[in-house]
Design an enzyme around this catalytic site. Structure first.
Site, PDB file in Angstrom:
ATOM      1  N   ASN A   9      47.936  40.244  41.413  1.00 18.60           N
ATOM      2  CA  ASN A   9      47.339  39.630  40.218  1.00 18.60           C
ATOM      3  C   ASN A   9      47.280  38.122  40.454  1.00 18.60           C
ATOM      4  O   ASN A   9      48.291  37.427  40.342  1.00 18.60           O
ATOM      5  CB  ASN A   9      48.207  39.964  38.998  1.00 18.60           C
ATOM      6  CG  ASN A   9      47.656  39.377  37.714  1.00 18.60           C
ATOM      7  OD1 ASN A   9      46.677  38.618  37.724  1.00 18.60           O
ATOM      8  ND2 ASN A   9      48.291  39.718  36.603  1.00 18.60           N
ATOM      9  N   ARG A  86      43.983  43.053  40.194  1.00 16.21           N
ATOM     10  CA  ARG A  86      43.455  42.769  38.871  1.00 16.21           C
ATOM     11  C   ARG A  86      42.261  41.818  39.040  1.00 16.21           C
ATOM     12  O   ARG A  86      42.394  40.757  39.674  1.00 16.21           O
ATOM     13  CB  ARG A  86      44.520  42.082  38.021  1.00 16.21           C
ATOM     14  CG  ARG A  86      43.967  41.678  36.694  1.00 16.21           C
ATOM     15  CD  ARG A  86      44.997  40.953  35.863  1.00 16.21           C
ATOM     16  NE  ARG A  86      44.379  40.535  34.624  1.00 16.21           N
ATOM     17  CZ  ARG A  86      44.659  39.410  33.994  1.00 16.21           C
ATOM     18  NH1 ARG A  86      45.567  38.591  34.481  1.00 16.21           N
ATOM     19  NH2 ARG A  86      44.060  39.112  32.880  1.00 16.21           N
ATOM     20  N   HIS A 175      41.765  42.018  28.489  1.00 10.95           N
ATOM     21  CA  HIS A 175      43.016  42.782  28.308  1.00 10.95           C
ATOM     22  C   HIS A 175      42.737  44.291  28.281  1.00 10.95           C
ATOM     23  O   HIS A 175      43.525  45.061  27.727  1.00 10.95           O
ATOM     24  CB  HIS A 175      43.732  42.427  26.980  1.00 10.95           C
ATOM     25  CG  HIS A 175      44.351  41.072  26.945  1.00 10.95           C
ATOM     26  ND1 HIS A 175      44.389  40.316  25.791  1.00 10.95           N
ATOM     27  CD2 HIS A 175      44.979  40.346  27.892  1.00 10.95           C
ATOM     28  CE1 HIS A 175      44.991  39.168  26.033  1.00 10.95           C
ATOM     29  NE2 HIS A 175      45.361  39.165  27.305  1.00 10.95           N
ATOM     30  N   ARG A 236      45.046  28.593  23.214  1.00  9.75           N
ATOM     31  CA  ARG A 236      43.615  28.778  22.904  1.00  9.75           C
ATOM     32  C   ARG A 236      43.418  28.900  21.402  1.00  9.75           C
ATOM     33  O   ARG A 236      44.211  29.548  20.719  1.00  9.75           O
ATOM     34  CB  ARG A 236      43.082  30.043  23.589  1.00  9.75           C
ATOM     35  CG  ARG A 236      42.858  29.883  25.064  1.00  9.75           C
ATOM     36  CD  ARG A 236      42.485  31.192  25.723  1.00  9.75           C
ATOM     37  NE  ARG A 236      43.558  31.672  26.579  1.00  9.75           N
ATOM     38  CZ  ARG A 236      43.618  32.874  27.116  1.00  9.75           C
ATOM     39  NH1 ARG A 236      42.665  33.754  26.894  1.00  9.75           N
ATOM     40  NH2 ARG A 236      44.625  33.225  27.883  1.00  9.75           N
ATOM     41  N   GLU A 380      50.486  46.674  32.591  1.00  7.84           N
ATOM     42  CA  GLU A 380      49.187  46.628  33.261  1.00  7.84           C
ATOM     43  C   GLU A 380      49.308  46.910  34.751  1.00  7.84           C
ATOM     44  O   GLU A 380      48.435  47.539  35.354  1.00  7.84           O
ATOM     45  CB  GLU A 380      48.540  45.242  33.018  1.00  7.84           C
ATOM     46  CG  GLU A 380      48.117  45.051  31.568  1.00  7.84           C
ATOM     47  CD  GLU A 380      48.064  43.600  31.141  1.00  7.84           C
ATOM     48  OE1 GLU A 380      49.160  42.988  31.019  1.00  7.84           O
ATOM     49  OE2 GLU A 380      46.977  43.066  30.922  1.00  7.84           O
TER      50      GLU A 380
END
Ligand code: ADP
Length: 394
Positions: A9, A86, A175, A236, A380
């Site tokens: 990742n 990923r 996601h 964010r 994940e």
């Protein structure tokens, strides 16, 4: 000797590497940070000695050093059977995970304009691992792929049609790997099959997104063209009035600068002026720091609004599911969010919410709640490992 699967990742200045055995137990994980900086460093989890990296080491050098360290410590005694990566943006090209060949790489490159900070580093990771393991099947698992089942009414913006036709301006969602995992894990907990399970899945980490899942498929989601839209996040902003950009331009702030501020200096950090870390924010609020308290309130209220909005895509709700660092660990955020949801009949059991770790089935709703509420740890890396192994042995 056991078969293993590696999961890679790559972020903009960091990377994570995880090693699974054939039963999908994680054997080892490692992290490299501050890549391309003079103080780049790497380490294997639960191993004290750091892995030596040269100054300004890049993703390729860090992956080579970590793979070498796994081998030296006998964590990986032969080549893995598959390597999963990923990849953030798969555009409309990838509806599911894909084995990596030249055509896949070209397609990932063509999605780079949609994720300029992410796809190029994801590709750097892929190319580094291809050089290290030229004969091993590598698989790309996309954050966007699970959301390719969104109906057009949910993924289109009300903009001139050619923005979508010519430039691909639409909601993609992110996601996806985590939301997919929620759909599956929730179906197990609810004693159903994924294809008959409808949930609202709230992934609350540094990035936050919420997805409506109908009969196992993503049908609406809060992140959009980029991972900036939707919920309040660590740094964010989530949703703002698009008129803000013109307003700021009149004050000398360029679109590029505004984009940077909305991505890096907003959200919980912007509101509190102190931190993007929810745990620290809760401590500050407990000590009377009012901006931190406000940041928590805005976070929970926006989340509750989105939970309400997601019900428009569902005809049945089997569970509201919380995951991610905040969703899994913060009883306070779950409680404050649920307070806004009384009209939906969602009620938490305060003991279960506080102590959910002690209850193996993850349920935190009160007995008279109209809908079950679950806390499910996301994983994940596990999904990526499974997809990589599935496609390698096909
Ligand atoms: P990432 O999106 O980077 O994977 P995580 O899913 O690990 O992030 O989530 C990180 C967030 O989870 C941080 O804001 C952190 O403060 C928060 N968090 C972790 N544990 C707790 C806790 N016990 N209470 C509140 N927030 C927590």
């Amino acid at each position: 000797m056991e078969d293993t699967i590696l999961v890679v990742n790559c972020g903009s200045s960091s990377l994570k590497l995880a090693l699974f055995d054939q039963n999908y137990n994680k054997i080892a994980s490692a992290l490299a940070e501050r890549l391309n900086n003079t103080d780049a460093f790497a380490r294997i989890k639960n191993v004290d000695d750091p892995v030596v990296l040269s100054a300004n080491a890049d993703h390729k050098q860090a992956l080579a050093a970590l793979v070498n360290a796994f081998r030296e410590r006998q964590l990986m005694t032969r080549d893995p059977i598959a390597i999963g990566h990923r990849v953030v943006h798969g555009g409309e090209t990838f509806r599911e995970a894909s084995p990596i060949d030249d055509a896949t790489i070209a397609a990932i490159e063509s999605c780079s304009s949609l994720a300029p900070l992410h796809n190029p580093v994801n590709l750097a990771g892929i190319q580094a691992m291809q050089a290290l393991f030229p004969t091993i099947t590598q698989v790309a698992v996309f954050d966007t792929a699970y959301h390719q089942t969104l109906p057009e009414r949910a993924f289109r913006y009300a903009l001139p049609d050619h923005y979508y036709r010519d430039w691909g301006v639409r909601r993609y969602g992110f996601h996806g790997t985590s939301h997919y995992y929620m759909a599956h894990e929730a179906s197990l907990l609810l004693d159903k099959t994924p294809a008959t399970t409808s949930i609202i899945s709230a992934h609350l980490g540094n990035g936050c997104s919420i997805t409506a899942i109908r009969d196992g498929l993503s049908v609406d989601t809060s992140m959009g063209l980029t991972p900036l839209e939707g919920l309040v996040m660590g740094t964010r902003s989530g949703d703002v009035d698009p008129g803000l950009f013109d307003f700021l331009a009149a004050r000398g702030i360029s679109a590029r600068e505004a984009h940077r501020v909305l991505n890096n200096e907003s959200g919980l950090l912007g509101l509190s002026g102190q931190t993007n870390d929810m745990r620290s924010l809760c401590d500050l609020a407990d000590h009377g720091h009012e901006p931190s308290q406000l940041a928590i309130e805005v976070f929970c209220f926006r989340l509750a609004r989105y939970i309400g909005a997601m019900t428009a895509s569902l005809s049945r709700l089997d569970a509201l599911v919380f995951t991610g660092g905040i969703g899994e660990n913060s009883a306070r955020i779950r409680r404050e969010t649920a307070k806004h949801l009384c009209l939906l009949g969602i009620e938490l059991d305060s003991d279960l919410n506080r102590d959910h770790g002690r209850w193996s089935d993850g349920r935190i709703n009160a007995a008279d709640s109209r809908y079950p509420v679950l806390v499910i740890p996301t994983n994940e890396e596990l999904v990526i490992a499974r997809e990589a192994a599935r496609l390698a042995t096909n």
